[in-house]
Design an enzyme around this catalytic site. Structure first.
Site, PDB file in Angstrom:
ATOM      1  N   ARG A  43      50.036  40.954  37.785  1.00 31.39           N
ATOM      2  CA  ARG A  43      50.007  39.487  37.704  1.00 31.39           C
ATOM      3  C   ARG A  43      51.377  39.048  37.198  1.00 31.39           C
ATOM      4  O   ARG A  43      51.838  39.500  36.149  1.00 31.39           O
ATOM      5  CB  ARG A  43      48.896  39.040  36.766  1.00 31.39           C
ATOM      6  CG  ARG A  43      48.722  37.520  36.674  1.00 31.39           C
ATOM      7  CD  ARG A  43      47.416  37.188  35.967  1.00 31.39           C
ATOM      8  NE  ARG A  43      47.215  35.776  35.752  1.00 31.39           N
ATOM      9  CZ  ARG A  43      47.098  35.214  34.553  1.00 31.39           C
ATOM     10  NH1 ARG A  43      47.195  35.961  33.467  1.00 31.39           N
ATOM     11  NH2 ARG A  43      46.891  33.923  34.436  1.00 31.39           N
ATOM     12  N   HIS A 187      39.555  34.059  30.443  1.00 31.97           N
ATOM     13  CA  HIS A 187      40.419  34.832  29.564  1.00 31.97           C
ATOM     14  C   HIS A 187      39.658  35.122  28.272  1.00 31.97           C
ATOM     15  O   HIS A 187      39.094  34.210  27.666  1.00 31.97           O
ATOM     16  CB  HIS A 187      41.708  34.071  29.263  1.00 31.97           C
ATOM     17  CG  HIS A 187      42.591  33.911  30.462  1.00 31.97           C
ATOM     18  ND1 HIS A 187      43.844  33.340  30.402  1.00 31.97           N
ATOM     19  CD2 HIS A 187      42.399  34.270  31.765  1.00 31.97           C
ATOM     20  CE1 HIS A 187      44.391  33.355  31.615  1.00 31.97           C
ATOM     21  NE2 HIS A 187      43.512  33.906  32.451  1.00 31.97           N
ATOM     22  N   TYR A 189      39.698  36.564  24.537  1.00 32.30           N
ATOM     23  CA  TYR A 189      40.389  36.993  23.319  1.00 32.30           C
ATOM     24  C   TYR A 189      39.403  36.847  22.162  1.00 32.30           C
ATOM     25  O   TYR A 189      38.239  37.172  22.291  1.00 32.30           O
ATOM     26  CB  TYR A 189      41.688  36.190  23.141  1.00 32.30           C
ATOM     27  CG  TYR A 189      42.702  36.530  24.213  1.00 32.30           C
ATOM     28  CD1 TYR A 189      43.506  37.667  24.109  1.00 32.30           C
ATOM     29  CD2 TYR A 189      42.827  35.747  25.361  1.00 32.30           C
ATOM     30  CE1 TYR A 189      44.405  38.014  25.100  1.00 32.30           C
ATOM     31  CE2 TYR A 189      43.726  36.080  26.363  1.00 32.30           C
ATOM     32  CZ  TYR A 189      44.511  37.216  26.226  1.00 32.30           C
ATOM     33  OH  TYR A 189      45.389  37.556  27.221  1.00 32.30           O
ATOM     34  N   GLU A 216      42.327  37.836  32.011  1.00 31.03           N
ATOM     35  CA  GLU A 216      43.184  38.304  30.923  1.00 31.03           C
ATOM     36  C   GLU A 216      42.270  38.686  29.786  1.00 31.03           C
ATOM     37  O   GLU A 216      41.231  38.054  29.592  1.00 31.03           O
ATOM     38  CB  GLU A 216      44.061  37.175  30.366  1.00 31.03           C
ATOM     39  CG  GLU A 216      45.402  37.001  30.955  1.00 31.03           C
ATOM     40  CD  GLU A 216      46.161  35.917  30.205  1.00 31.03           C
ATOM     41  OE1 GLU A 216      46.024  35.809  28.960  1.00 31.03           O
ATOM     42  OE2 GLU A 216      46.892  35.181  30.871  1.00 31.03           O
ATOM     43  N   TRP A 246      46.102  42.010  28.898  1.00 32.46           N
ATOM     44  CA  TRP A 246      47.363  41.335  28.579  1.00 32.46           C
ATOM     45  C   TRP A 246      48.075  42.150  27.543  1.00 32.46           C
ATOM     46  O   TRP A 246      47.457  42.537  26.569  1.00 32.46           O
ATOM     47  CB  TRP A 246      47.063  39.944  28.039  1.00 32.46           C
ATOM     48  CG  TRP A 246      48.313  39.258  27.664  1.00 32.46           C
ATOM     49  CD1 TRP A 246      48.964  39.298  26.481  1.00 32.46           C
ATOM     50  CD2 TRP A 246      49.101  38.430  28.511  1.00 32.46           C
ATOM     51  NE1 TRP A 246      50.102  38.565  26.518  1.00 32.46           N
ATOM     52  CE2 TRP A 246      50.205  38.014  27.764  1.00 32.46           C
ATOM     53  CE3 TRP A 246      48.993  38.011  29.837  1.00 32.46           C
ATOM     54  CZ2 TRP A 246      51.200  37.184  28.275  1.00 32.46           C
ATOM     55  CZ3 TRP A 246      49.981  37.183  30.332  1.00 32.46           C
ATOM     56  CH2 TRP A 246      51.073  36.779  29.552  1.00 32.46           C
TER      57      TRP A 246
END
Length: 325
Positions: A43, A187, A189, A216, A246
């Site tokens: 990416r 994403h 996290y 991600e 990531w």
């Protein structure tokens, strides 16, 4: 190369790295390095000129050539949209869409090898419900311009959708694209720090037969919490979804770098976890076969209801060569 039939052990659940093309234009060895580590996708961070130096058509063409030379699926994303609505420096999805259209001559004919990630984390935490209509408008603008590529859309809330807007409106967004070649990207996290949160979110899309990837994710703990990366990776494998980590190198927070100073011989503990961890089954690594040829062999949705080309895209490869933060 032959493309979208990615990475490690399962169809498309990728573990692609992300290459910070707009910030580190000289790091052209990175695709070869991550390919050698087992990635099948990369990416790449681009800029539409709103916030950073605009990547030219020549820049983008060179990136695509590099990906193809290394048999990597190329996910291209505009980073200038990050945190729009909360970050005053961020650009709009409409501006990003205009940029993609300006690259039409470069992107035409690359549908088998390139995924267009319209804008990275294109909405912050301020009024995330505002994400839906601009996302639909951007997708329609690209389709009206003739783009047939797989289009990837990131969630609001800085990509983490912790208020559930993308999850709630995904069907509306998906139905607005008559090609059916649309992919949702969450994403993950520190918002996703429990197994229940992760499995509940991903299963909501799978149950609804809506294509999704963990576009991600990060494992190292930060000041906000400790992501449950083990559940992210295990669930993605179980559901046959993509899960690019990531980031390859050069992040503003080095704890998220998979490699130190872009050196594949100096993987961080996070990099070793992603590239050498128990989730990676190198024997099953797929070589890209080209979306179109793959579609010809496997038309229609798979057992999860996802178009098969997108399902295979899932085992994309390894970490993002630059984090979409």
């Amino acid at each position: 190369m032959t493309a979208l039939s990615p990475a490690p052990p399962a169809p498309f659940p990728g573990r692609p790295p992300r290459r910070p093309g707009t910030w580190y234009p000289g790091e052209t060895q990175s695709p070869a390095d991550v390919k050698a580590l087992g990635a099948n996708t990369v990416r790449v961070v681009l800029s539409d000129g709103y916030r950073w130096s605009r990547n030219s058509p020549q820049d983008v063409a060179a990136v695509i050539r590099n990906c193809k030379a290394n048999r990597l699926i190329c996910v291209l994303e505009v980073h200038d949209t990050t945190g729009y609505g909360e970050d005053s420096a961020a650009g709009t999805l409409d501006h990003a869409a205009d940029y993609w259209i300006s690259l039409e001559d470069v992107l035409a004919g690359q549908e088998d090898y390139v995924i267009i990630n319209i804008g990275n984390e294109p909405w912050g935490n301020t009024n995330p419900a505002g994400w839906t209509e601009p996302t639909i408008a951007a997708v329609k603008e690209l389709r009206a311009a003739g783009f047939q590529h797989t289009i990837m859309v990131d969630a609001p809330n800085w990509g983490q959708d912790w208020q559930g807007v993308m999850r709630a409106d995904a069907r509306t967004v998906y139905d607005a694209d008559t090609t059916g070649n649309l992919l949702f990207s969450i994403h993950m996290y520190s918002v996703f720090d429990t197994a229940q949160e992760i499995t509940h979110y991903l299963n909501a899309f799978v149950t609804a037969k809506l294509p999704v990837v963990i576009g991600e994710f990060g494992g190292p703990a930060d000041q906000y919490g400790d992501p449950d990366e083990d559940t992210m990776m295990a669930t993605a494998e179980q559901l046959r979804l993509g899960y690019p980590a990531w980031s390859w190198s050069g992040d503003t927070d080095p704890v998220l770098d998979l490699a130190t100073d872009f050196d594949p011989a100096r993987l961080s503990s996070w990099g070793r976890r992603v590239f050498q961890g128990r989730q990676r089954h190198r024997r099953d690594l797929a070589r890209g076969r080209g979306l179109r040829r793959h579609r010809a062999r496997h038309p229609g949705p798979d057992r999860t209801g996802h178009p098969d080309c997108i399902r295979r895209l899932g085992h994309l490869g390894h970490p993002d060569l630059a984090r979409g933060h």
